[in-house]
Design an enzyme around this catalytic site. Structure first.
Site, PDB file in Angstrom:
ATOM      1  N   CYS A 115      -4.831   6.855  -3.975  1.00 50.76           N
ATOM      2  CA  CYS A 115      -4.248   5.514  -3.926  1.00 50.76           C
ATOM      3  C   CYS A 115      -2.818   5.614  -4.455  1.00 50.76           C
ATOM      4  O   CYS A 115      -2.605   5.953  -5.621  1.00 50.76           O
ATOM      5  CB  CYS A 115      -5.066   4.548  -4.795  1.00 50.76           C
ATOM      6  SG  CYS A 115      -4.393   2.878  -4.797  1.00 50.76           S
ATOM      7  N   CYS A 120       0.880  -1.177   0.000  1.00 51.50           N
ATOM      8  CA  CYS A 120       0.000   0.000   0.000  1.00 51.50           C
ATOM      9  C   CYS A 120       0.916   1.224   0.000  1.00 51.50           C
ATOM     10  O   CYS A 120       1.666   1.423   0.963  1.00 51.50           O
ATOM     11  CB  CYS A 120      -0.875  -0.020   1.249  1.00 51.50           C
ATOM     12  SG  CYS A 120      -1.812   1.498   1.458  1.00 51.50           S
TER      13      CYS A 120
HETATM   14  N1  LIG Z   1      -6.486  -1.764  -1.656  1.00 51.94           N
HETATM   15  C1  LIG Z   1      -5.248  -2.105  -2.343  1.00 51.94           C
HETATM   16  C2  LIG Z   1      -4.065  -1.967  -1.395  1.00 51.94           C
HETATM   17  C3  LIG Z   1      -3.913  -0.606  -0.891  1.00 51.94           C
HETATM   18  C4  LIG Z   1      -3.660   0.371  -1.981  1.00 51.94           C
HETATM   19  C5  LIG Z   1      -3.385   1.724  -1.328  1.00 51.94           C
HETATM   20  N2  LIG Z   1      -4.528   2.560  -1.200  1.00 51.94           N
HETATM   21  C6  LIG Z   1      -2.213   2.434  -1.921  1.00 51.94           C
HETATM   22  O1  LIG Z   1      -2.047   3.606  -1.559  1.00 51.94           O
HETATM   23  O2  LIG Z   1      -1.454   1.839  -2.682  1.00 51.94           O
HETATM   24  C7  LIG Z   1      -5.272  -3.546  -2.790  1.00 51.94           C
HETATM   25  O3  LIG Z   1      -5.820  -4.385  -2.090  1.00 51.94           O
HETATM   26  O4  LIG Z   1      -4.690  -3.799  -3.848  1.00 51.94           O
END
Ligand SMILES: N[C@@H](CCC[C@H](N)C(=O)O)C(=O)O
Length: 286
Positions: free
Chosen positions: A224, A89
């Site tokens: 993200c 993440c």
């Molecule tokens: N929800 C994503 C993992 C987390 C992504 C995050 N928000 C980031 O900043 O990269 C997944 O399960 O792929």
């Protein structure tokens, strides 16, 4: 309260938890260096504590733990708000780096371990820059058919899987409607994927607009990090942007991505906010 939850509450009731936000992508963080909280309990805590309105609310929960290699200062377990564990993440990485520096646990720059690999972090006040794991599984110009329409899309794994779709007007992008269909599309089974909608800005190779449907949150998030990195990297590979790109996220904050193509490295930089520390009340996990 059932016995399992009661046991779990007794384990965490005297522990301080922390809440940080990276461009609106927010996380609950526990120091679990004694590994008292098991992975299964981490999953339960994520599902319980990440709920908006009934509990603390966050996009994910992170347990900081001892490293398994001397090249890392610490390791982590990352859980999405639905309890699913993710390999990496980007924004969560920026938050944990800020936290351990603020608590005086480690002095950056340092590396920490994730299921995707080692992550490098530099903390400068509220601004944190991380090096993601090398991008992999790049697939350009995929035709993705859904029961709604078909889409020209691109795919890369920046620690977690990401689809990138270019969209003329990001404000009108059907992020949740189409995001959901592509997130579970058969070509991405079984793990599924995150889905990013990206708007190019005419004549500006240093700027993109982005919105992301996030796997494991099962909704659009305000930012993200691995998604911004995937979108910048794919745009660069298609010759649409330069090696340094600012991405305007849904939160209105800017994430900056640096692509070091020769090293096959992507750096993600942005601001973080340390918003809370405190103890959990029993009703937060009911
Ligand atoms: N929800 C994503 C993992 C987390 C992504 C995050 N928000 C980031 O900043 O990269 C997944 O399960 O792929």
């Amino acid at each position: 309260m059932d016995e399992k939850l009661d046991r779990l509450f007794k384990k965490i009731k005297d522990q301080t938890f922390y809440k940080l936000s990276a461009s609106g992508n927010d996380f609950i963080i526990f120091l679990n260096f004694d590994e008292k909280i098991t992975s299964e309990e981490g999953k339960i805590l994520a599902k319980k504590l990440c709920r908006p309105k009934f509990s603390i609310s966050a996009d994910g929960l992170i347990l900081l733990e001892k490293p398994s290699t001397s090249s890392a200062s610490f390791s982590w377990k990352f859980f999405n708000s639905d309890g699913s564990e993710a390999e990496m993440c980007g924004n969560g990485a920026r938050c944990v780096a800020r936290l351990v520096e603020e608590l005086g646990l480690f002095k950056s720059p340092f590396y920490f371990e994730t299921k995707a690999g080692l992550i490098y972090a530099e903390v400068k006040g509220e601004r944190v820059k991380v090096a993601l794991t090398s991008p992999k599984d790049l697939k350009l110009n995929l035709v993705i058919r859904t029961d709604y329409d078909w889409f020209m899309a691109h795919f890369v794994n920046t620690g977690v899987p990401h689809v990138v779709i270019f969209w003329d007007d990001i404000e009108s992008a059907p992020v949740e409607k189409i995001g959901l269909k592509i997130r579970y599309h058969e070509i991405f089974k079984p793990a599924g994927t995150n889905v990013n909608f990206v708007e190019l800005v005419e004549g500006d190779k240093k700027y993109l607009k982005i919105r992301t449907y996030e796997r494991g949150v099962e909704a659009e998030t305000l930012a993200c990090g691995t998604g911004a990195s995937a979108s910048a990297y794919i745009s660069y590979k298609l010759g649409l942007v330069d090696k340094k790109v600012d991405l305007l996220t849904k939160s209105g904050e800017i994430l900056t991505v640096y692509i070091e193509d020769e090293e096959n490295k992507i750096y993600l930089e942005g601001d973080t906010r340390f918003v809370f520390e405190g103890k959990i009340k029993k009703e937060a996990i009911l």
